[in-house]
Design a protein around this motif. Structure first.
Motif, mmCIF file in Angstrom:
data_model
loop_
_atom_site.group_PDB
_atom_site.id
_atom_site.type_symbol
_atom_site.label_atom_id
_atom_site.label_comp_id
_atom_site.label_asym_id
_atom_site.label_seq_id
_atom_site.Cartn_x
_atom_site.Cartn_y
_atom_site.Cartn_z
ATOM 1 N N LYS B 110 41.680 31.869 43.850
ATOM 2 C CA LYS B 110 43.032 32.420 43.754
ATOM 3 C C LYS B 110 43.236 33.548 44.769
ATOM 4 C CE LYS B 110 43.940 32.029 39.067
ATOM 5 N NZ LYS B 110 43.944 32.683 37.746
ATOM 6 N N ASN B 114 45.976 33.563 47.919
ATOM 7 C CA ASN B 114 46.928 34.652 48.142
ATOM 8 C C ASN B 114 46.658 35.362 49.463
ATOM 9 O OD1 ASN B 114 48.908 35.072 45.836
ATOM 10 N ND2 ASN B 114 46.997 34.808 44.720
ATOM 11 N N TRP B 197 48.617 39.811 42.405
ATOM 12 C CA TRP B 197 47.868 38.652 41.915
ATOM 13 C C TRP B 197 46.384 38.797 42.239
ATOM 14 C CZ3 TRP B 197 49.731 36.271 38.170
ATOM 15 C CH2 TRP B 197 51.079 35.888 38.082
ATOM 16 N N ARG B 200 44.894 41.333 39.967
ATOM 17 C CA ARG B 200 44.784 40.735 38.634
ATOM 18 C C ARG B 200 43.530 39.841 38.583
ATOM 19 N NH1 ARG B 200 45.224 40.575 33.481
ATOM 20 N NH2 ARG B 200 45.428 38.499 32.601
#
Lengths: 270, 241
Positions: B110, B114, B197, B200
């Motif tokens: 992830k 990003n 993101w 996170r």
């Protein structure tokens, strides 16, 4: 070679629970065959209406202890015992205790099924006839009840007069259990009851053990640790005639407190 | 009873020793790969290296394959050996740890996706400092948790568990400061959201490292400390496991 830490010193057993109700209480019990010590200063309580397993390597004394619980050593003159075994609070060696009565209350099932050379019915009725005083009708009822309790009735109800030896090994073992149940024991001692049986018969006997604890206290000696794990509520590990660790089975098989227990149940002992 | 890291090489059955050693070895190999995935994903962002970001995304498949392989091995050991006590706890801890490592792999992927978008949009380096600080922290947690697993070191595991709170608070602080960027400049919303993101994902990696450390305590002491307040843990650990 790493040394695993003992949670407690090596001497003295690790006992991890308090039974709610005690059926058999063993206090400072020792036994030797002549000069040869077999059991050394055992103290433990067997909970009522539960399955307690004794495990340990060959020669650890687990069967010797089991046999002491219904005085099977009485006729062996070599055997010297000390300490106490109490059944419901009463010393089983007290002079007023009759061995026959003790063995009615504390039944024993052995490794090899040993049906008597007579019919299925007569095997189960054997103890009842010895006691005497029962009508045939009443005896029939008890035989049926005992065979049902031993989960054998449906398989033999149409051939009660057939020889007990016509049954399979697993059926014979359940017949022996029915014979023991017929005289109304409080405690059932099982010495390797399934080690001569095939896996399906073994599961049937294990299922039977589980069902019987509603009305009986069961003590099981086994060298099959998976069996102890499957059927018992409490497990005592014996080694060299000593009680090492005694705990709820769930605890003993997932997180034993002593290295000696851990080594045995995980197959690390030579 | 506490156990030591070589306890699984003492069985009478040498084949069983071998099988358990293999489980640990494969878990550590998976841990190594996952650690590198996190490191590369963050580096791709900070160095603006979109090729590296792409590689991290591609490598996630290898992480997934390793989890499946470890699960298969654990299933076989359970079926064939019926392990008990510390052996059983090892197999369970490995299954759980492999699952958390796989999730860390997902988070790394992830971060890399990003990072790829951020590099393409070429929108400055807002939030990079926060990413650097938090990523260093959680990478150390993952590394320490794996080391604790390899050495059966509950003290180190406990440190990891206690560090997770710190990461959580660093994460909250970073989020607040990023929020102000968005309020100040509407054009910053899209790139700052990507950074959010990423943060996170890093915070989640810290949670998974925390889980790994908890499994070490279960493995060594037989104590399940999940859902236990970290402040109460010292007390628990003092008791003989």
């Amino acid at each position: 070679m790493p040394v695993m830490r003992e949670a407690r010193p090596a001497r003295g057993a690790f006992i991890d629970f308090e039974p709610e109700a005690t059926s058999l209480e063993i206090r400072g019990f020792g036994l030797r065959y002549g000069d040869k010590p077999a059991l050394n200063d055992l103290t433990l309580r067997v909970p009522r209406h539960r399955v307690t397993a004794f495990i340990g390597p060959s020669g650890c004394g687990k069967s010797t202890l089991l046999r002491a619980l219904n005085r099977l050593h009485d006729l062996n003159e070599e055997v010297v015992q000390q300490g106490e075994i109490r059944l419901e609070g009463r010393d089983i060696h007290a002079p007023e205790v009759a061995v026959a009565e003790l063995r009615r209350r504390v039944g024993m099932v052995f490794q090899a099924p040993n049906p008597f050379p007579m019919s299925i019915y007569d095997n189960v009725a054997f103890g009842l006839r010895l006691q005497g005083g029962l009508s045939k009708r009443r005896r029939d009822d008890i035989v049926e009840w005992a065979l049902r309790s031993a989960a054998l009735w449906d398989e033999v109800k149409d051939r009660l007069r057939a020889s007990a030896w016509s049954l399979s090994g697993g059926q014979q073992q359940r017949l022996v259990i029915a014979r023991t149940l017929a005289v109304g024991p409080e405690v059932l001692l099982l010495d390797e009851p399934a080690s001569a049986l095939d896996p399906i018969s073994t599961l049937k006997v294990e299922e039977l053990i589980r069902n019987l604890k509603a009305s009986l206290t069961l003590v099981l000696v086994t060298h099959n640790m998976q069996q102890a794990a499957r059927v018992s509520d409490y497990t005592a590990f014996l080694h060299n005639g000593e009680l090492v660790e005694y705990a709820p089975t769930d605890t003993l098989f997932t997180n034993p407190r002593l290295a000696r227990t851990e080594n045995y149940i995980t197959g690390r002992m030579a | 009873m506490d156990i030591t890291s070589d306890i699984h090489s003492q069985h009478i059955s040498r084949q069983f020793n071998h099988e358990l050693e293999e489980l640990k070895t494969h878990l550590m190999a998976m841990g190594g790969l996952v650690e590198k995935q996190v490191q590369d994903a963050v580096r791709a962002l900070l160095d603006g290296d979109s090729t590296l970001a792409g590689q991290v995304v591609d490598n996630d498949r290898a992480v997934n394959d390793m989890q499946i392989k470890i699960d298969d091995e654990c299933t076989r050991v359970l079926a064939r050996r019926q392990p008990a006590a510390s052996d059983l706890r090892l197999v369970l801890a490995v299954i759980r740890a492999a699952s958390d490592l796989e999730r860390i792999g997902d988070e790394a992927s992830k971060i890399a996706r990003n990072a790829g978008e951020l590099i393409e949009s070429n929108n400055g380096t807002r939030g990079f400092v926060e990413v650097r600080i938090i990523s260093e922290h959680v990478r150390k947690m993952v590394r320490d948790a794996l080391t604790a697993f390899a050495r059966f070191d509950t003290e180190l595991a406990l440190k990891v568990v206690q560090e997770d709170d710190q990461v959580d608070s660093e994460y909250q602080t970073a989020m607040r400061s990023l929020m102000t960027f968005m309020m100040e400049d509407a054009r910053a919303i899209s790139p700052v959201l990507s950074i959010m993101w990423i943060l996170r994902a890093l915070e989640r990696i810290g949670d998974h490292a925390n889980n790994l450390a908890e499994y070490v305590v279960y493995l060594v002491k037989g104590l399940d400390i999940r859902h236990t307040d970290p402040d109460d843990l010292d007390q628990d650990m003092l008791g003989e496991g």
